[in-house]
Design an enzyme around this catalytic site. Structure first.
Site, short mmCIF file in Angstrom:
data_model
loop_
_atom_site.label_atom_id
_atom_site.label_comp_id
_atom_site.label_asym_id
_atom_site.label_seq_id
_atom_site.Cartn_x
_atom_site.Cartn_y
_atom_site.Cartn_z
N TYR A 1 57.54 66.77 -18.67
CA TYR A 1 57.17 67.96 -19.45
C TYR A 1 55.69 67.87 -19.84
CZ TYR A 1 56.66 70.81 -23.65
OH TYR A 1 56.20 71.70 -24.59
N ALA A 2 55.28 66.73 -20.41
CA ALA A 2 53.89 66.57 -20.88
C ALA A 2 52.91 66.66 -19.70
CB ALA A 2 53.73 65.24 -21.61
#
Ligand SMILES: NC(=O)C1=CN([C@@H]2O[C@H](COP(=O)(O)OP(=O)(O)OC[C@H]3O[C@@H](n4cnc5c(N)ncnc54)[C@H](OP(=O)(O)O)[C@@H]3O)[C@@H](O)[C@H]2O)C=CC1
Ligand SMILES: Nc1nc2c(c(=O)[nH]1)N=C([C@H](O)[C@@H](O)CO)CN2
Length: 239
Positions: A151-152
């Site tokens: 996600y990051a």
């Protein structure tokens, strides 16, 4: 229905929470709204009843994104803004041989905005004044995450695309990212908050959705801000 002459804003992931809130704020501000959703919700019904054009799309499918682009090209002659809000809050796989959710989140957070921005740029160019692209990223995009590394990383990729598109599309189109810390809790956050393990910003937790709308409104009204990532993090970066 908003005035026929009102300018159109495309916002993705409008079925709930921040996307739904900001789609409603765009309608209140007098814009015509084109709102995308994956799973139809009561919120999408409300947007449609308020005059928004609501379009289903799975941003994980380039074919569906292409179909969305074609529908938008047929439904409006110009765009005032594109707000890329759609996002998957997916934890990393335990299986070291599994490249999910990196593959999915690359498509949702990077490939879909890439395809939409490049294909709909001609509609942004037809906007009366300066147009905007806004990418929703994340406080942790460049800091990384132990359990949400994919996600990051893909949010960091979207932040990089912010600066590239800003260079490509100036001066007609401004391109900025909004990087919130925790605006609305989800299941996991409530557990961490109860355990006392959720980092609390100097300004406290859960400011409410309007702080994101205030940032969108600021960016759209400021003719000289582009290529930036605006932190909406309650001062977390000070800790
Ligand atoms: N909430 C917060 O505190 C924070 C949010 N952000 C960012 O702000 C934005 C909004 O956050 P929030 O409202 O919490 O997000 P949610 O996860 O609650 O909602 C995300 C939206 O994206 C849609 N979506 C997810 N996957 C897909 C897909 N494959 N195709 C199409 N649509 C999809 C969801 O649709 P569906 O319901 O159908 O799945 C939903 O409408 C996101 O970009 C998020 O990363 C960043 C930091 C903090
Ligand atoms: N697509 C989403 N992204 C994010 C969410 C979410 O619910 N959906 N939530 C956060 C919060 O900051 C928090 O859950 C992190 O602990 C981040 N991004």
């Amino acid at each position: 229905m908003p005035p026929a002459h009102s300018e159109s804003i495309l916002i993705t992931g409008a079925s709930r929470r921040l996307g739904l809130y900001n789609a409603k704020k765009c309608l209140e501000a007098g814009f015509h709204v084109i709102a995308t959703y994956r799973h139809r919700t009561k919120g999408i019904d409300e947007l449609e009843q308020a005059g928004a054009l609501v379009l289903p799309v799975n941003m994980d499918s380039p074919e569906e994104v292409a179909g969305l682009i074609a529908q938008i090209e047929q439904s409006t002659s110009s765009l005032r803004a594109i707000i890329h809000n759609a996002s998957g809050w997916l934890s990393d796989s335990e299986n070291p041989e599994d490249s999910e959710p990196l593959d999915t989140l690359f498509r949702v957070h990077m490939q879909a905005p890439w395809l939409i921005n490049r294909s709909l740029y001609p509609l942004l160019q037809k906007c009366r004044g300066t147009a905007d692209i806004i990418h929703m990223t994340d406080y942790n995009a460049l800091r990384g995450s132990i359990e949400h590394a994919a996600y990051a990383a893909t949010k960091a990729g979207l932040e990089s695309l912010t600066r590239s598109f800003a260079k490509m599309y100036a001066p007609k189109v401004k391109v900025n990212a909004i990087a919130p810390y925790l605006i609305i809790m989800n299941e996991g956050d409530h557990v961490m908050a109860e355990e006392g393990t959720l980092p609390v910003p100097p300004m406290g937790l859960e400011p409410g959705e309007d702080v994101i709308w205030q940032t969108i409104d600021y960016v759209m009204k400021n003719s000289y801000v582009t290529g930036t990532t605006l932190s909406v993090d309650g001062g977390m970066s000070l800790k």
